[in-house]
Design an enzyme around this catalytic site. Structure first.
Site, mmCIF file in Angstrom:
data_model
loop_
_atom_site.group_PDB
_atom_site.id
_atom_site.type_symbol
_atom_site.label_atom_id
_atom_site.label_comp_id
_atom_site.label_asym_id
_atom_site.label_seq_id
_atom_site.Cartn_x
_atom_site.Cartn_y
_atom_site.Cartn_z
ATOM 1 N N ASN A 175 0.958 -1.151 0.082
ATOM 2 C CA ASN A 175 -0.215 0.084 0.119
ATOM 3 C C ASN A 175 0.704 1.246 0.069
ATOM 4 O O ASN A 175 1.978 1.365 0.670
ATOM 5 C CB ASN A 175 -0.915 0.090 1.353
ATOM 6 C CG ASN A 175 -1.643 1.252 1.429
ATOM 7 O OD1 ASN A 175 -2.809 1.272 0.514
ATOM 8 N ND2 ASN A 175 -1.417 2.329 2.033
ATOM 9 N N ILE A 178 -0.108 8.838 1.698
ATOM 10 C CA ILE A 178 0.319 10.203 1.972
ATOM 11 C C ILE A 178 -0.073 10.532 3.337
ATOM 12 O O ILE A 178 -1.149 10.807 3.441
ATOM 13 C CB ILE A 178 0.210 11.025 0.844
ATOM 14 C CG1 ILE A 178 0.906 10.665 -0.441
ATOM 15 C CG2 ILE A 178 0.989 12.534 1.254
ATOM 16 C CD1 ILE A 178 0.747 11.593 -1.434
ATOM 17 N N ARG A 180 0.909 12.805 6.873
ATOM 18 C CA ARG A 180 2.099 13.444 7.169
ATOM 19 C C ARG A 180 2.712 13.264 8.459
ATOM 20 O O ARG A 180 2.312 12.091 9.091
ATOM 21 C CB ARG A 180 1.391 15.069 7.694
ATOM 22 C CG ARG A 180 0.491 14.924 9.035
ATOM 23 C CD ARG A 180 -0.428 16.328 9.087
ATOM 24 N NE ARG A 180 -0.492 16.364 10.469
ATOM 25 C CZ ARG A 180 -1.716 17.168 10.907
ATOM 26 N NH1 ARG A 180 -2.354 18.062 10.044
ATOM 27 N NH2 ARG A 180 -1.887 17.128 12.155
ATOM 28 N N GLU A 241 -0.795 1.020 -6.271
ATOM 29 C CA GLU A 241 -0.479 2.315 -6.853
ATOM 30 C C GLU A 241 0.743 2.031 -7.697
ATOM 31 O O GLU A 241 0.513 2.961 -8.754
ATOM 32 C CB GLU A 241 -0.226 2.986 -5.465
ATOM 33 C CG GLU A 241 -1.383 3.565 -4.467
ATOM 34 C CD GLU A 241 -1.662 2.558 -3.431
ATOM 35 O OE1 GLU A 241 -2.716 2.690 -2.982
ATOM 36 O OE2 GLU A 241 -0.861 1.553 -3.520
ATOM 37 N N ASP A 290 -3.832 22.984 8.861
ATOM 38 C CA ASP A 290 -4.264 22.078 7.851
ATOM 39 C C ASP A 290 -4.896 22.557 6.801
ATOM 40 O O ASP A 290 -5.400 24.064 6.744
ATOM 41 C CB ASP A 290 -4.877 20.802 8.844
ATOM 42 C CG ASP A 290 -4.553 19.632 8.083
ATOM 43 O OD1 ASP A 290 -5.380 19.413 6.924
ATOM 44 O OD2 ASP A 290 -4.168 18.779 8.607
#
Length: 493
Positions: A175, A178, A180, A241, A290
């Site tokens: 997997n 993304i 943070r 991906e 954010d």
């Protein structure tokens, strides 16, 4: 779909520079706040990608605003323009639910898609550019990387564009996600992943299958654009991906095995962080500014211990910031909106358009236009949007309109809401549904309500009144005025 002409991030930057879409900045700029301000002003002006060649206190350049326009997102996917991203969505819709050929001619029409599928497997390399320089043990030092500190009240520098690579204990494919990562020290990061995301699910399954054992993790920074965008695109669960990146690129994704574990990372990545998560090791993450435009709450997340840093010679650090839209995630949302439409239309052919306004934080509000076919149809589409793709799990508001409304024109949408809706009859409210952890407006973290708005014309059975007819000028008069309009010279030259 077009094949890409670039194999790695550097090839893409060369292309952008040739097209005037990359600005090199030799002036000394501080990763502490200054880069954010410059990148934010540039993005809001529709400006180029930025390569800060002289970060204050560092020798490694910083790349920002790479996908700061929808056009650059399309280029990153190998498409000529944003509208061409529909083709990407059609391919994903086909892969999600492939239709068997209806005959020989239909088979010929589908051959290009089947040919693209051949590019799906990865190509494994023994040596790779991402491992040209290796730091291990005491030499591992995240503070040597110019990681941006984006906003004044942020807790610490933050990695924003890392592709986190994980594998569950019972899964063949990896997997990529993304998430943070807050810097805790020279070899420690906080991995902020929400419980429903792929990396977190892999970790949960690992802890159940291997209690107390370290969970292998790798983070790739500065991968090629196809791989980066593959990690943010709503691909089917059965497709990796890396495989999707191969489809975009037109040839197989090149990967290499990590030095410290069996995970495979993009061979051309600029920097790779290898290490592990110790089950039970948590740390308070945040606060951080954010994509909502607010600082989020502090919460506990797993700690990622970095054991190896591998990188290319003269590595580039790829970064971004998040803030009140428009920011780079919002721009990505606008571009990926075009990918989503064909995927939804495959399941719901009555949908004409689907729009996630960037000012709605990219996913919190959706506008759908449809060809209504029966009473209650709009409510079925609402439920379908919330349930079909997990990307819409956190969408708080869904507005459904008829196909005479332009979903991307607020004047049209507001007119439909105010003239075709009764607030009680046409509003659907649902409590105790999954909500983004960052949504502090919800009464409980991660749990809140949703609202659906049926702004369609009402059919018999939905209303007992005669429904209004929209005012439309006769075509004969419109044609007549078109012919004499210039002669009237009302508005001047």
């Amino acid at each position: 779909m077009n094949s890409m002409k670039y194999r790695d991030l550097r090839d893409f930057l060369t292309l952008l520079e040739h097209k005037g879409e990359l600005k090199r900045i030799s002036f000394e700029v501080d990763p502490y706040l200054e880069m954010t301000e410059i990148a934010d002003r540039t993005l809001r002006a529709g400006g180029p990608a930025l390569l800060f060649e002289n970060p204050k206190g560092y020798s490694m350049p910083v790349l920002c605003n790479l996908f700061g326009t929808a056009e650059r997102v399309a280029m990153g996917m190998g498409q000529k323009d944003v509208k061409a991203l529909h083709d990407v969505g059609k391919l994903l819709a086909f892969l999600k639910e492939p239709d068997p050929p209806k005959g020989f001619r239909d088979l010929l029409d589908k051959l290009p898609k089947f040919k693209q599928v051949l590019n799906m497997p990865t190509k494994r390399l023994n040596t790779a550019p991402c491992q040209e320089h290796v730091s291990v043990g005491d030499d591992v030092d995240l503070t040597r990387i110019p990681i941006m500190h984006c906003w004044p009240e942020d807790a610490a520098p933050l990695i924003t564009w890392g592709l986190t690579v994980t594998r569950g204990p019972n899964k063949e494919r990896q997997n990529l996600g993304i998430y943070r990562q807050q810097v805790l020290g020279k070899n420690k990061l906080i991995m902020r992943w929400l419980s429903h995301r792929g990396g977190a699910l892999d970790f949960q399954e690992w802890c159940q299958a291997h209690p107390g054992e370290r969970f292998p993790v790798a983070v790739a920074l500065g991968a090629d654009p196809a791989t980066i965008l593959g990690a943010v695109t709503p691909i089917p669960d059965t497709l990796s991906e890396y495989a999707f990146a191969g489809l975009l690129r037109g040839y197989k994704t090149e990967v290499v095995k990590c030095l410290s574990n069996n995970l495979e990372v993009p061979a051309s990545a600029e920097i790779v962080l290898e290490g592990y998560i110790e089950p039970g090791e948590l740390a308070p993450e945040g606060p951080y500014g954010d994509h909502t435009g607010y600082y989020n709450e502090i919460d506990m997340f797993p700690v990622f211990t970095v054991t190896h840093i591998t990188q290319r010679h003269d590595a580039i650090y790829h970064s971004t910031y998040t803030g009140r839209p428009p920011d780079e995630p919002a721009v990505l949302g606008v571009a990926l909106n075009e990918v989503l439409v064909p995927i939804l239309q495959k399941q719901f052919p009555e949908i004409v358009d689907f729009y996630l306004p960037p000012e709605g934080c990219s996913y919190r509000l959706a506008v759908v236009t449809m060809k209504k076919q029966y009473p209650g149809h709009a409510k079925r589409v609402m439920m379908g949007v919330w349930s079909y793709l997990r990307q819409f799990m956190y969408t708080k508001f869904v507005i459904v309109c008829d196909d005479d409304i332009n979903a991307r024109d607020w004047n049209d949408v507001i007119w439909a809401i105010t003239t075709r809706m009764d607030p009680v009859r046409d509003t659907v409210l649902m409590e105790n549904t999954p909500i983004d952890y960052l949504d502090f407006a919800s009464p409980v973290s991660g749990l809140g309500s949703k609202m659906g708005m049926d702004a369609t014309n009402k059919w018999l059975g939905e209303t007992q009144r005669e429904w209004g007819r929209p005012i439309v000028m006769s075509e004969e008069v419109r044609t007549r005025v078109d012919k004499i309009w210039d002669e009237l010279d009302i508005l001047g030259p």
